[in-house]
Write an enzyme that holds these catalytic residues in place. Structure first.
Site, PDB file in Angstrom:
ATOM      1  N   ASP A 204       0.852  -1.189   0.000  1.00 33.36           N
ATOM      2  CA  ASP A 204       0.000   0.000   0.000  1.00 33.36           C
ATOM      3  C   ASP A 204       0.887   1.237   0.000  1.00 33.36           C
ATOM      4  O   ASP A 204       2.113   1.121  -0.049  1.00 33.36           O
ATOM      5  CB  ASP A 204      -0.938   0.008   1.230  1.00 33.36           C
ATOM      6  CG  ASP A 204      -0.191   0.195   2.550  1.00 33.36           C
ATOM      7  OD1 ASP A 204       1.049   0.304   2.543  1.00 33.36           O
ATOM      8  OD2 ASP A 204      -0.875   0.241   3.589  1.00 33.36           O
ATOM      9  N   ASP A 206       1.329   4.799   2.329  1.00 28.18           N
ATOM     10  CA  ASP A 206       0.903   5.389   3.602  1.00 28.18           C
ATOM     11  C   ASP A 206       1.284   6.867   3.660  1.00 28.18           C
ATOM     12  O   ASP A 206       2.405   7.243   3.317  1.00 28.18           O
ATOM     13  CB  ASP A 206       1.600   4.664   4.769  1.00 28.18           C
ATOM     14  CG  ASP A 206       1.449   3.151   4.695  1.00 28.18           C
ATOM     15  OD1 ASP A 206       0.404   2.641   5.116  1.00 28.18           O
ATOM     16  OD2 ASP A 206       2.394   2.477   4.216  1.00 28.18           O
ATOM     17  N   ASP A 259      -3.279   4.265   2.889  1.00 27.22           N
ATOM     18  CA  ASP A 259      -3.567   4.548   4.294  1.00 27.22           C
ATOM     19  C   ASP A 259      -3.306   6.020   4.553  1.00 27.22           C
ATOM     20  O   ASP A 259      -2.215   6.521   4.277  1.00 27.22           O
ATOM     21  CB  ASP A 259      -2.648   3.735   5.225  1.00 27.22           C
ATOM     22  CG  ASP A 259      -3.182   2.339   5.492  1.00 27.22           C
ATOM     23  OD1 ASP A 259      -4.372   2.087   5.205  1.00 27.22           O
ATOM     24  OD2 ASP A 259      -2.417   1.505   5.993  1.00 27.22           O
TER      25      ASP A 259
HETATM   26  P1  8DG Z   1       4.296  -2.309   2.957  1.00 26.52           P
HETATM   27  O1  8DG Z   1       3.020  -1.531   2.980  1.00 26.52           O
HETATM   28  O2  8DG Z   1       5.362  -1.698   2.128  1.00 26.52           O
HETATM   29  O3  8DG Z   1       4.061  -3.733   2.594  1.00 26.52           O
HETATM   30  O4  8DG Z   1       4.904  -2.301   4.443  1.00 26.52           O
HETATM   31  P2  8DG Z   1       4.766  -1.175   5.518  1.00 26.52           P
HETATM   32  O5  8DG Z   1       4.453   0.146   4.898  1.00 26.52           O
HETATM   33  O6  8DG Z   1       5.946  -1.251   6.398  1.00 26.52           O
HETATM   34  O7  8DG Z   1       3.558  -1.709   6.382  1.00 26.52           O
HETATM   35  P3  8DG Z   1       2.084  -1.140   6.606  1.00 26.52           P
HETATM   36  O8  8DG Z   1       1.220  -2.331   6.879  1.00 26.52           O
HETATM   37  O9  8DG Z   1       1.631  -0.241   5.527  1.00 26.52           O
HETATM   38  O10 8DG Z   1       2.204  -0.359   7.972  1.00 26.52           O
HETATM   39  C1  8DG Z   1       2.971   0.820   8.109  1.00 26.52           C
HETATM   40  C2  8DG Z   1       3.116   1.153   9.552  1.00 26.52           C
HETATM   41  O11 8DG Z   1       1.879   1.520  10.112  1.00 26.52           O
HETATM   42  C3  8DG Z   1       3.602  -0.027  10.377  1.00 26.52           C
HETATM   43  O12 8DG Z   1       4.788   0.309  10.991  1.00 26.52           O
HETATM   44  C4  8DG Z   1       2.611  -0.270  11.424  1.00 26.52           C
HETATM   45  C5  8DG Z   1       1.744   0.926  11.377  1.00 26.52           C
HETATM   46  N1  8DG Z   1       0.343   0.614  11.624  1.00 26.52           N
HETATM   47  C6  8DG Z   1      -0.509  -0.210  10.932  1.00 26.52           C
HETATM   48  N2  8DG Z   1      -1.745  -0.215  11.498  1.00 26.52           N
HETATM   49  C7  8DG Z   1      -1.655   0.626  12.546  1.00 26.52           C
HETATM   50  C8  8DG Z   1      -2.589   1.068  13.483  1.00 26.52           C
HETATM   51  O13 8DG Z   1      -3.750   0.664  13.465  1.00 26.52           O
HETATM   52  N3  8DG Z   1      -2.136   1.977  14.432  1.00 26.52           N
HETATM   53  C9  8DG Z   1      -0.843   2.429  14.427  1.00 26.52           C
HETATM   54  N4  8DG Z   1      -0.472   3.306  15.359  1.00 26.52           N
HETATM   55  N5  8DG Z   1       0.049   2.028  13.536  1.00 26.52           N
HETATM   56  C10 8DG Z   1      -0.353   1.148  12.615  1.00 26.52           C
HETATM   57  O14 8DG Z   1      -0.178  -0.852   9.954  1.00 26.52           O
HETATM   58 MN    MN Z   2       2.673   0.426   3.764  1.00 26.90          MN
HETATM   59 MN    MN Z   3      -0.372   0.685   5.570  1.00 25.44          MN
END
Ligand code: 8DG
Ligand code: MN
Ligand code: MN
Length: 335
Positions: A204, A206, A259
């Site tokens: 995704d 973010d 996100d």
């Molecule tokens: P990717 O998308 O490249 O595969 O990996 P990523 O960017 O490292 O993972 P991500 O699933 O998009 O998550 C990014 C960060 O956000 C991760 O360090 C954890 C954090 N995170 C969530 N959900 C939540 C949540 O509900 N609350 C908080 N505080 N942080 C969250 O993924």
């Molecule tokens: Mn991500």
């Molecule tokens: Mn994410």
């Protein structure tokens, strides 16, 4: 008679947030196997086992060169009996029989396919598997009621399971940036998650949004979402919306998961640190704070349980300093 031996050992601190872990991984064969077992444990709702495998993999990711023998692992933290067995199997036989048989198992394959649907977690997938649903076609034929997220997830299954590239992320960034400045001039947007850590692809994109004046960010999220919707960019948020297709049948847009996080400026540094990841790095930061400093860290604040005060910070560097940790930049949080 004297005997001499020169032993080279790796030295690694035990918390992942004390280590610098770049994207360069010298032990990918080992860490891939451990990550697969971690994923299988997580999908089976065995979180403890999952974390143990993730911590073991993270230690190997931090090593400066490939592991060639078990003796080199002596003294390294976080390597439990189970992980050591997996590593030994690979060093001796070229592959882990447990990882291989897991990968081939019907249950793992079904869990992967079903949780690959946006909106489907381990619990739902497990229930479906127990009802004999192992794949997408069986799911569609089963007449199971899907919520709107899952309907959108199923409809855009291929798109949403295709990795998002940095180029995709840059395009999305421009769109979100336009949305943000249109609805609130002066608002600031930062790329977070894996792309901030320098990853070249992800599942995704973010973003963290704030405004330099405290309070101006209130109500921003629904406005950004409405703007994206009005411009035809929104596929799904909590309700499904139109997808855009070109006339020739080629897809003009692909569905990408995004996100969005909005934070008041007073919490910005905590949100930035908390959402940059990796997930294990975040978990380890919170464990360090709690176990080693008697503090509680979240993506909103840092609380000192002993002094009973919130510790303020306007940068990630300050938060690391409060925690008594050396600053680790995003590109070295790829644990
Ligand atoms: P990717 O998308 O490249 O595969 O990996 P990523 O960017 O490292 O993972 P991500 O699933 O998009 O998550 C990014 C960060 O956000 C991760 O360090 C954890 C954090 N995170 C969530 N959900 C939540 C949540 O509900 N609350 C908080 N505080 N942080 C969250 O993924
Ligand atoms: Mn991500
Ligand atoms: Mn994410």
């Amino acid at each position: 008679q004297t005997s001499e031996a020169e032993v080279v050992v790796f030295s690694v601190p035990s918390y992942a947030c004390q280590r610098r872990t770049t994207l360069e991984n010298h032990n990918a064969v080992l860490t891939d196997a451990l990550a697969l077992l971690a994923e299988n444990a997580e999908l089976s709702e065995e979180e403890g086992r999952g974390v143990a495998f993730r911590r073991a993999a993270a230690v190997l990711k931090a090593l400066p060169r490939p592991v060639t023998s078990m003796t080199e692992l002596r003294g390294l933290p976080c390597l439990g009996d189970h992980s050591l067995r997996v590593i030994k199997d690979i060093l001796e036989n070229g592959a882990s029989s447990e990882a291989e048989s897991t990968k081939q198992s019907e249950r793992y394959k079904a869990l992967k396919v079903l949780t690959g649907i946006f909106g489907v977690g381990a619990k739902t997938a497990d229930r479906w598997i127990r009802e004999g649903i192992l794949g997408l076609q069986q799911l569609q034929e089963s007449g199971q009621t899907l919520n709107r997220a899952q309907q959108a997830g199923l409809e855009h299954y291929d798109d949403l399971n295709q990795p998002v590239t940095k180029a995709d992320a840059d395009v999305i960034s421009e769109i979100v940036e336009r949305a943000v400045v249109s609805v609130l001039p002066g608002a600031q947007m930062t790329l977070i998650g894996g792309f901030r850590r320098g990853k070249l692809s992800g599942h995704d994109v973010d973003f963290l949004i704030t405004h330099p004046e405290e309070g101006r960010e209130v109500g921003l999220m629904p406005k950004v979402v409405s703007w994206l919707e009005s411009q035809g960019f929104l596929l799904y948020q909590k309700t499904t919306r139109n997808s855009e297709r070109s006339r020739s049948g080629h897809k003009l847009w692909r569905a990408v998961r995004v996100d969005l996080v909005v934070s008041p400026i007073s919490q910005f540094a905590f949100a930035l640190l908390g959402w940059t990841g990796s997930k294990l790095f975040e978990r380890e930061l919170r464990r360090w704070a709690g176990h080693e400093r008697n503090m509680s860290l979240s993506s909103h604040a840092l609380y000192d349980n002993k002094q009973r005060i919130y510790l303020r910070a306007t940068s990630e560097e300050e938060i690391f300093a409060h925690l008594g940790l050396e600053f680790i930049p995003p590109s070295e949080r790829n644990t």
